[in-house]
Design a protein around this motif. Sequence first.
Motif, PDB file in Angstrom:
ATOM      1  N   GLY A  40       0.787  -1.220   0.000  1.00 54.64           N
ATOM      2  CA  GLY A  40       0.000   0.000   0.000  1.00 54.64           C
ATOM      3  C   GLY A  40       0.822   1.275   0.000  1.00 54.64           C
ATOM      4  N   LEU A  41       2.081   1.207  -0.419  1.00 54.79           N
ATOM      5  CA  LEU A  41       2.948   2.379  -0.367  1.00 54.79           C
ATOM      6  C   LEU A  41       2.552   3.467  -1.348  1.00 54.79           C
ATOM      7  N   LYS A  42       1.713   3.162  -2.332  1.00 56.18           N
ATOM      8  CA  LYS A  42       1.298   4.176  -3.297  1.00 56.18           C
ATOM      9  C   LYS A  42      -0.025   4.831  -2.905  1.00 56.18           C
ATOM     10  N   GLU A  43      -0.589   4.434  -1.796  1.00 59.51           N
ATOM     11  CA  GLU A  43      -1.825   5.035  -1.316  1.00 59.51           C
ATOM     12  C   GLU A  43      -1.579   6.485  -0.933  1.00 59.51           C
ATOM     13  N   GLU A  58      -1.009   6.285  11.787  1.00 56.79           N
ATOM     14  CA  GLU A  58       0.024   5.411  11.267  1.00 56.79           C
ATOM     15  C   GLU A  58      -0.442   4.847   9.944  1.00 56.79           C
ATOM     16  N   GLY A  59       0.437   4.890   8.945  1.00 55.50           N
ATOM     17  CA  GLY A  59       0.072   4.381   7.635  1.00 55.50           C
ATOM     18  C   GLY A  59       1.296   3.931   6.870  1.00 55.50           C
ATOM     19  N   LYS A  60       1.051   3.298   5.739  1.00 60.40           N
ATOM     20  CA  LYS A  60       2.142   2.854   4.875  1.00 60.40           C
ATOM     21  C   LYS A  60       2.263   3.734   3.647  1.00 60.40           C
ATOM     22  N   GLY A  61       1.227   4.465   3.317  1.00 60.73           N
ATOM     23  CA  GLY A  61       1.225   5.308   2.133  1.00 60.73           C
ATOM     24  C   GLY A  61       1.640   6.728   2.440  1.00 60.73           C
ATOM     25  N   SER A  62       1.535   7.583   1.437  1.00 57.84           N
ATOM     26  CA  SER A  62       1.900   8.991   1.565  1.00 57.84           C
ATOM     27  C   SER A  62       0.763   9.800   2.165  1.00 57.84           C
ATOM     28  N   PHE A  63       1.107  10.959   2.727  1.00 57.92           N
ATOM     29  CA  PHE A  63       0.123  11.863   3.309  1.00 57.92           C
ATOM     30  C   PHE A  63       0.306  13.257   2.732  1.00 57.92           C
ATOM     31  N   LEU A  79       2.482  11.180  13.774  1.00 58.82           N
ATOM     32  CA  LEU A  79       2.224  10.717  12.405  1.00 58.82           C
ATOM     33  C   LEU A  79       3.415   9.891  11.954  1.00 58.82           C
ATOM     34  N   LYS A  80       3.177   8.601  11.666  1.00 58.52           N
ATOM     35  CA  LYS A  80       4.238   7.699  11.207  1.00 58.52           C
ATOM     36  C   LYS A  80       3.811   7.053   9.910  1.00 58.52           C
ATOM     37  N   THR A  81       4.729   7.055   8.925  1.00 58.48           N
ATOM     38  CA  THR A  81       4.451   6.401   7.657  1.00 58.48           C
ATOM     39  C   THR A  81       5.750   5.969   6.992  1.00 58.48           C
ATOM     40  N   ALA A  82       5.673   4.918   6.186  1.00 61.36           N
ATOM     41  CA  ALA A  82       6.825   4.472   5.400  1.00 61.36           C
ATOM     42  C   ALA A  82       6.894   5.271   4.102  1.00 61.36           C
ATOM     43  N   GLY A  83       5.915   6.126   3.857  1.00 59.53           N
ATOM     44  CA  GLY A  83       5.852   6.915   2.632  1.00 59.53           C
ATOM     45  C   GLY A  83       6.326   8.341   2.829  1.00 59.53           C
ATOM     46  N   LYS A  84       5.831   9.209   1.970  1.00 59.27           N
ATOM     47  CA  LYS A  84       6.213  10.622   1.942  1.00 59.27           C
ATOM     48  C   LYS A  84       5.127  11.474   2.584  1.00 59.27           C
ATOM     49  N   ILE A  85       5.551  12.555   3.236  1.00 54.19           N
ATOM     50  CA  ILE A  85       4.612  13.514   3.800  1.00 54.19           C
ATOM     51  C   ILE A  85       4.810  14.847   3.088  1.00 54.19           C
ATOM     52  N   VAL A  86       3.707  15.411   2.599  1.00 53.81           N
ATOM     53  CA  VAL A  86       3.727  16.730   1.976  1.00 53.81           C
ATOM     54  C   VAL A  86       2.823  17.631   2.818  1.00 53.81           C
TER      55      VAL A  86
END
Length: 140
Positions: free
Chosen positions: A15-18, A33-38, A48-55
């Motif tokens: 789900g990293l492209k979510e 907490e998520g696996k995708g971007s925010f 806020l924790k994620t393996a993706g990107k935060i904008v």
Amino acid sequence: MFSDNKKSRGLSSEGLKEQNKIAQGTTITGSIEGKGSFRIEGKVEGTLKTAGKIVVGKTGYIDGEVECENADFEGKFSGKLVVKNMLSLKSTANIEGEVIIGKLSVDPDATFNAKCSMKGGVKTLSDERGRGKTKGEKTA
């Protein structure tokens, strides 16, 4: 109408492209907490924790702790920010607190009032004869 293959084609198995969006006028308090971007256009108070990107857009504000892979800021941040790879600050960004990053890019006019640590990239200096400096002398 849709086959299972078409539904899942644009998404990785993790789900990293979510893309998650917190809209302007929205305030979220607590832990996310998520696996995708925010994309943050509203306000987040908490973790806020994620393996993706935060904008964080111009109207976005985060007050708390953030851990992510990459981050782009146009808005405001206050707290502890851990970015494993690249932190990019646009001219309207306002960052305060503690920052731990891999790489940093700062546009002119950005406000960066933080204790900053860069992980990795520490190399031994060599003198003119090609020998390394004495133990403990390193540069970032």
